[in-house]
Motif scaffolding. Structure first.
Motif, PDB file in Angstrom:
ATOM      1  N   ALA A  49       0.728  -1.241  -0.093  1.00 32.72           N
ATOM      2  CA  ALA A  49       0.060   0.101  -0.051  1.00 32.72           C
ATOM      3  C   ALA A  49       0.849   1.159   0.128  1.00 32.72           C
ATOM      4  CB  ALA A  49      -0.901  -0.060   1.331  1.00 32.72           C
ATOM      5  N   ARG A  50       1.875   1.312   0.790  1.00 33.56           N
ATOM      6  CA  ARG A  50       2.945   2.415   0.829  1.00 33.56           C
ATOM      7  C   ARG A  50       3.667   2.396  -0.542  1.00 33.56           C
ATOM      8  NH1 ARG A  50       3.967   0.565   6.004  1.00 33.56           N
ATOM      9  NH2 ARG A  50       5.918  -0.843   5.141  1.00 33.56           N
ATOM     10  N   ARG A  51       4.008   1.417  -1.226  1.00 33.18           N
ATOM     11  CA  ARG A  51       4.497   1.655  -2.530  1.00 33.18           C
ATOM     12  C   ARG A  51       3.468   2.257  -3.508  1.00 33.18           C
ATOM     13  NH1 ARG A  51       6.880  -3.790  -4.475  1.00 33.18           N
ATOM     14  NH2 ARG A  51       7.074  -2.678  -6.281  1.00 33.18           N
ATOM     15  N   PHE A  52       2.079   1.742  -3.560  1.00 34.23           N
ATOM     16  CA  PHE A  52       1.061   2.416  -4.507  1.00 34.23           C
ATOM     17  C   PHE A  52       0.870   3.703  -4.186  1.00 34.23           C
ATOM     18  CE2 PHE A  52      -3.011   3.133  -6.186  1.00 34.23           C
ATOM     19  CZ  PHE A  52      -2.853   2.503  -7.061  1.00 34.23           C
ATOM     20  N   ASP A  53       0.914   4.034  -2.916  1.00 35.86           N
ATOM     21  CA  ASP A  53       0.600   5.405  -2.636  1.00 35.86           C
ATOM     22  C   ASP A  53       1.726   6.360  -2.953  1.00 35.86           C
ATOM     23  OD1 ASP A  53      -1.810   4.834  -1.261  1.00 35.86           O
ATOM     24  OD2 ASP A  53      -1.075   5.035   0.797  1.00 35.86           O
ATOM     25  N   ALA A  54       3.011   5.773  -2.925  1.00 34.12           N
ATOM     26  CA  ALA A  54       4.225   6.733  -3.271  1.00 34.12           C
ATOM     27  C   ALA A  54       4.123   6.964  -4.815  1.00 34.12           C
ATOM     28  CB  ALA A  54       5.427   6.286  -2.752  1.00 34.12           C
ATOM     29  N   SER A  55       3.800   6.068  -5.408  1.00 34.65           N
ATOM     30  CA  SER A  55       3.808   6.013  -6.715  1.00 34.65           C
ATOM     31  C   SER A  55       2.563   6.823  -7.295  1.00 34.65           C
ATOM     32  CB  SER A  55       3.821   4.564  -7.643  1.00 34.65           C
ATOM     33  OG  SER A  55       3.395   4.632  -8.994  1.00 34.65           O
ATOM     34  N   ALA A  56       1.430   6.721  -6.641  1.00 34.83           N
ATOM     35  CA  ALA A  56       0.217   7.482  -7.120  1.00 34.83           C
ATOM     36  C   ALA A  56       0.349   9.196  -6.730  1.00 34.83           C
ATOM     37  CB  ALA A  56      -0.763   7.138  -6.303  1.00 34.83           C
ATOM     38  N   SER A  57       1.386   9.407  -5.875  1.00 33.16           N
ATOM     39  CA  SER A  57       1.808  10.759  -5.351  1.00 33.16           C
ATOM     40  C   SER A  57       2.755  11.332  -6.575  1.00 33.16           C
ATOM     41  CB  SER A  57       2.487  10.817  -4.054  1.00 33.16           C
ATOM     42  OG  SER A  57       2.709  11.965  -3.475  1.00 33.16           O
ATOM     43  N   ARG A  58       3.759  10.512  -6.743  1.00 41.62           N
ATOM     44  CA  ARG A  58       4.545  10.835  -8.085  1.00 41.62           C
ATOM     45  C   ARG A  58       3.778  11.201  -9.339  1.00 41.62           C
ATOM     46  NH1 ARG A  58       7.819   7.182  -5.568  1.00 41.62           N
ATOM     47  NH2 ARG A  58       7.248   5.422  -7.011  1.00 41.62           N
ATOM     48  N   VAL A  59       2.759  10.561  -9.631  1.00 34.78           N
ATOM     49  CA  VAL A  59       2.028  10.552 -10.818  1.00 34.78           C
ATOM     50  C   VAL A  59       1.261  11.964 -10.718  1.00 34.78           C
ATOM     51  CG1 VAL A  59       0.154   9.738 -12.352  1.00 34.78           C
ATOM     52  CG2 VAL A  59       1.994   8.252 -11.560  1.00 34.78           C
ATOM     53  N   ALA A  60       0.796  12.236  -9.523  1.00 34.21           N
ATOM     54  CA  ALA A  60      -0.078  13.308  -9.277  1.00 34.21           C
ATOM     55  C   ALA A  60       0.568  14.613  -9.573  1.00 34.21           C
ATOM     56  CB  ALA A  60      -0.533  13.355  -7.716  1.00 34.21           C
ATOM     57  N   ARG A  61       1.956  14.706  -8.932  1.00 39.72           N
ATOM     58  CA  ARG A  61       3.096  15.875  -9.350  1.00 39.72           C
ATOM     59  C   ARG A  61       3.553  15.874 -10.706  1.00 39.72           C
ATOM     60  NH1 ARG A  61       5.093  13.418  -4.451  1.00 39.72           N
ATOM     61  NH2 ARG A  61       6.896  12.787  -5.590  1.00 39.72           N
ATOM     62  N   MET A  62       3.059  14.990 -11.686  1.00 39.70           N
ATOM     63  CA  MET A  62       3.447  14.919 -13.178  1.00 39.70           C
ATOM     64  C   MET A  62       3.401  16.325 -13.730  1.00 39.70           C
ATOM     65  SD  MET A  62       2.755  12.027 -15.704  1.00 39.70           S
ATOM     66  CE  MET A  62       1.575  12.636 -16.866  1.00 39.70           C
ATOM     67  N   GLY A  63       2.411  17.008 -13.448  1.00 32.69           N
ATOM     68  CA  GLY A  63       2.327  18.379 -14.183  1.00 32.69           C
ATOM     69  C   GLY A  63       2.988  19.346 -13.509  1.00 32.69           C
ATOM     70  N   VAL A  64       3.707  19.282 -12.410  1.00 36.82           N
ATOM     71  CA  VAL A  64       4.354  20.341 -11.645  1.00 36.82           C
ATOM     72  C   VAL A  64       5.702  20.640 -12.231  1.00 36.82           C
ATOM     73  CG1 VAL A  64       5.281  20.821  -9.227  1.00 36.82           C
ATOM     74  CG2 VAL A  64       3.282  19.762  -9.560  1.00 36.82           C
ATOM     75  N   GLU A  65       5.919  21.944 -12.246  1.00 37.49           N
ATOM     76  CA  GLU A  65       7.314  22.292 -13.034  1.00 37.49           C
ATOM     77  C   GLU A  65       8.376  21.698 -12.055  1.00 37.49           C
ATOM     78  OE1 GLU A  65       9.708  26.308 -14.131  1.00 37.49           O
ATOM     79  OE2 GLU A  65       7.403  26.150 -14.199  1.00 37.49           O
ATOM     80  N   GLY A  66       9.583  21.150 -12.775  1.00 40.74           N
ATOM     81  CA  GLY A  66      10.745  20.439 -12.064  1.00 40.74           C
ATOM     82  C   GLY A  66      10.625  19.315 -11.726  1.00 40.74           C
ATOM     83  N   GLU A  67       9.412  18.716 -11.912  1.00 46.48           N
ATOM     84  CA  GLU A  67       9.231  17.153 -11.441  1.00 46.48           C
ATOM     85  C   GLU A  67       9.218  16.255 -12.832  1.00 46.48           C
ATOM     86  OE1 GLU A  67       8.562  15.533  -8.502  1.00 46.48           O
ATOM     87  OE2 GLU A  67       8.859  17.533  -7.519  1.00 46.48           O
ATOM     88  N   GLN A  68      10.233  15.441 -12.690  1.00 44.18           N
ATOM     89  CA  GLN A  68      10.516  14.238 -13.811  1.00 44.18           C
ATOM     90  C   GLN A  68       9.765  13.103 -13.432  1.00 44.18           C
ATOM     91  OE1 GLN A  68      11.839  14.933 -16.640  1.00 44.18           O
ATOM     92  NE2 GLN A  68      12.221  16.926 -16.039  1.00 44.18           N
TER      93      GLN A  68
END
Length: 73
Positions: A15-34
């Motif tokens: 669940a933590r792995r999934f949440d961390a990945s979902a969080s990274r995807v949610a920040r996809m449009g933020v400038e400076g985030e790869q």
């Protein structure tokens, strides 16, 4: 060794792995985030599979304990 406790820990880790990945995807449009979307999709599928596998371990352990109690009764 308690298989149920081990599987519960595995479910929490998945669940933590999934949440961390979902969080990274949610920040996809933020400038400076790869964000590498294909990698994140694979990570989420892997976490989901790990969660399901651990849930199956819990169900099986509970079934085995029930069968043992039936035999002993």
């Amino acid at each position: 060794m308690d298989p149920i406790a081990t599987a519960q820990y595995g479910m929490m880790a998945a669940a933590r792995r999934f949440d961390a990945s979902a969080s990274r995807v949610a920040r996809m449009g933020v400038e400076g985030e790869q964000v590498d979307l294909p990698v994140e999709i694979v990570e989420q599928i892997t976490a989901k599979t790990a969660f399901s596998a651990n849930a199956s371990v819990i169900r099986t352990a509970q079934d085995m304990q029930g069968d043992l109690l039936d035999i002993l009764a």
